[in-house]
Design an enzyme around this catalytic site. Structure first.
Site, mmCIF file in Angstrom:
data_model
loop_
_atom_site.group_PDB
_atom_site.id
_atom_site.type_symbol
_atom_site.label_atom_id
_atom_site.label_comp_id
_atom_site.label_asym_id
_atom_site.label_seq_id
_atom_site.Cartn_x
_atom_site.Cartn_y
_atom_site.Cartn_z
ATOM 1 N N ASN A 213 0.823 -1.309 0.059
ATOM 2 C CA ASN A 213 0.098 -0.166 -0.078
ATOM 3 C C ASN A 213 0.744 1.243 0.004
ATOM 4 O O ASN A 213 2.056 1.133 -0.228
ATOM 5 C CB ASN A 213 -1.037 0.109 1.190
ATOM 6 C CG ASN A 213 -0.473 -0.106 2.629
ATOM 7 O OD1 ASN A 213 0.597 0.931 2.979
ATOM 8 N ND2 ASN A 213 -0.440 -1.088 3.334
ATOM 9 N N LYS A 292 8.826 -16.988 -10.516
ATOM 10 C CA LYS A 292 8.173 -16.002 -11.011
ATOM 11 C C LYS A 292 7.074 -16.416 -11.784
ATOM 12 O O LYS A 292 6.973 -17.500 -12.674
ATOM 13 C CB LYS A 292 9.097 -15.313 -11.882
ATOM 14 C CG LYS A 292 8.681 -13.894 -12.598
ATOM 15 C CD LYS A 292 9.587 -13.170 -13.400
ATOM 16 C CE LYS A 292 9.045 -12.026 -14.083
ATOM 17 N NZ LYS A 292 9.903 -11.848 -14.994
#
Ligand code: PMT
Length: 399
Positions: A213, A292
Site C-alpha cells: 500500500n 516468477k
C-alpha cells in the site's frame, strides 16, 4: 555580560555563508518574539554577508565566529553554548556546512559547537537547486536526519543565481514554527518504553511481486522522533520504507504482516505505550509462488487469506497498565468506523486520519488527527506537520 544558563528555550542560531543569511536577522527576532533567548554563531563565510554587530544588537547576546573566541574568558565557549542550548538551529545551512556536520568535521566554531551538542537540532538549507538536488547533499541530509535532526525543506521559487527550483530558504514563519514545535516537546515519556509499528507491509505474490500500500512510513518515523524527543526508549518495527528512522531508536526491519506481528509481540511485554501506525495489509496471497509467475494465461486468480490483526494481538499481550493505541486510515471524515475498530481491537484510543483529504495521510508531510479514546473523549490536532501531530498525540497519551 549576562550568563544565560541552561534552559529549554535557549536557541543557538548558526548562520552560514549564503545570500539568505540576511533573513537570519528576522528569524532571530521571530524566535525572540516567541520567547526564545537567541545566540548567533556565524561561519566565516556568513560574515561576508552579515555582521557580528547586527546580531549582537538584535539579540542582546554575544555572537561567535572564530573557533578560538571566548566571550567569557576562561570558559570554553563551544562547550558552554552546546551545554546550554535547548535547540541548535542552522539557518541558512549551506551545502558545505551540511556536509561537514554529516561527516563530523569540527573545523570552525559552528561545527565545533555542533559536535559537542547532544540535543535537538533543526537544519534549514538554502542553496542553488542543482546543489540541493545533488546526491552528496541528499546523502548528507539523510545522515543528519537519521541522527535525529529535523530538516526544514527549502521552498520552491527564484533563487539568487537566477535559477528556479527548490533551494530557497523556507519562510521565517515556517522555520520558527517548526522550532517552536521542537522546543515545546515535554519530557513526559522520560523512562518509558514506546513500541511503534510503522510503514506498509509487503505480502508476496511470487518471488518478485508483492501486494502492498501507499504508506511511506513518515508518520511512524515522526512518532519515533517525537517519542525520543520526549525522553522515551523507542523501538520501531518497520515495514519496507525509505522514510529515515531516527538513529536513537531500536529499529526492527520486517517485510510481511506475519513478520511484523512476530517482531512486535517479542517486544510488547516491556512497552508502556504501543502505537500502531503501520498500514498492515489485511489480506495476503494464500500460496505465494516460488519463482516468477509467467505471463501465459489470459488471467490469473489470487486467493487471499486474512492477515493477523497485529494491534489487537498487541493489546491482548501488553502488560497491565500499558496504553495500546491504533491509527485508523478512514476514507472520509466520519469517525464511526474508527470507533468500531477501537472497541473491536481492545485499544486505549485510536488516532483517526481522513486519507481521502488532499495533503494529509499517506505519503504526505502533514496530517490531521482526531484522537478518539475508549472513555468517549475526543481531541483534534488540527492540520500540522507529522512531527507536530506526533508530539501532540504523545503529549495526550503520555500525560
Ligand atoms: O506512512 P505514511 O505515508 O506517513 O501514512 C501514515 C498512515 C496513513 C499510514 C497512518 O497515519 C495510518 O493511518 N496508519 C494506519 C493505517 C491502517 O492500516 O489503518 P486501518 O484503519 O486499516 O487499521 C486500524 C489499526 O489496526 C491500525 O493501527 C493498524 O496498524 C492496525 N492493523 C490493521 C490491520 C492489521 N492486520 N493489523 C493491524 O495491526
Amino acid at each position: 555580560m549576562l550568563w544565560w544558563g541552561p534552559a529549554v528555550d535557549n536557541v543557538v542560531l548558526g548562520v552560514c555563508g549564503s545570500v539568505a543569511a540576511y533573513r537570519a536577522a528576522d528569524l532571530a527576532r521571530e524566535l525572540m518574539r516567541r520567547g526564545c533567548t537567541v545566540r548567533v554563531c556565524l561561519t566565516e563565510s556568513a560574515e561576508k554577508f552579515v555582521t557580528r554587530a547586527l546580531f549582537e544588537a538584535l539579540t542582546g547576546q554575544p555572537c561567535l565566529i572564530g573557533a578560538f573566541e571566548e566571550p567569557e574568558s576562561g570558559r570554553m565557549a563551544h562547550i558552554d553554548w552546546a551545554r546550554q542550548a535547548g535547540l541548535l538551529l542552522i539557518a541558512p545551512a549551506t551545502a558545505n556546512t551540511i556536509a561537514r556536520l554529516a561527516a563530523g568535521v569540527a573545523d570552525d566554531m559552528l561545527t565545533t559547537i555542533a559536535s559537542a551538542y547532544t540535543g535537538r537540532m533543526l537544519i534549514a538549507p538554502a542553496m542553488n537547486p542543482s546543489m540541493y538536488a545533488s546526491p552528496a547533499l541528499r546523502e548528507a541530509l539523510a545522515t543528519l536526519a537519521s541522527r535525529g535532526a529535523e530538516i526544514v525543506e527549502p521552498a520552491e521559487g527564484d533563487v539568487a543565481c537566477g535559477e528556479q527550483g527548490q533551494g530557497k530558504l523556507a519562510s521565517v514563519e515556517r522555520i520558527a514554527g517548526v522550532a517552536s514545535v521542537v522546543l515545546s516537546a515535554s519530557h513526559a515519556l522520560s523512562g518509558k518504553k514506546v513500541l511503534i509499528t510503522s510503514g506498509p507491509t509487503r505480502e508476496p505474490i511470487d518471488s518478485v511481486r508483492f501486494v502492498s500500500n501507499r504508506s511511506s512510513g513518515k508518520m511512524g518515523s515522526a512518532l519515533a522522533r517525537a517519542a525520543l524527543m520526549m525522553g522515551a526508549d523507542v523501538t520501531v518495527v518497520s515495514g519496507p520504507s525509505s522514510a529515515p528512522l531516527p538513529i536513537g531508536a531500536t529499529i526492527v526491519r520486517v517485510e510481511t504482516a506475519e513478520e511484523m506481528l512476530k517482531g512486535a509481540l517479542a517486544r510488547v511485554k516491556d512497552a508502556d505505550l504501543v502505537i500502531g501506525a503501520a498500514a498492515v495489509a489485511d489480506y495476503r496471497p494464500a500460496s505465494p509462488e516460488k519463482g516468477k509467475i509467467r505471463r501465459e494465461a489470459g488471467r490469473i486468480e489470487l486467493e487471499m487469506v486474512a492477515n493477523p490483526d497485529i494491534i489487537a494481538a498487541l493489546a491482548s499481550a501488553a502488560k497491565k497498565g500499558a496504553r495500546v493505541v491504533g491509527f485508523a486510515a478512514e476514507p472520509g471524515p466520519d469517525g464511526e468506523a474508527a470507533r468500531v475498530k477501537l472497541a473491536r481491537k481492545g485499544l486505549f484510543a485510536i488516532a483517526v486520519n481522513d486519507v481521502s483529504a488532499p495533503g494529509i495521510g499517506f505519503d504526505a508531510d502533514e496530517n490531521e488527527l482526531t484522537l478518539v479514546r475508549a472513555d468517549g473523549g475526543e481531541e483534534r490536532s488540527g492540520r500540522r506537520s507529522k512531527l507536530a501531530c506526533a508530539l501532540w498525540l504523545l503529549e495526550w497519551l503520555g500525560g
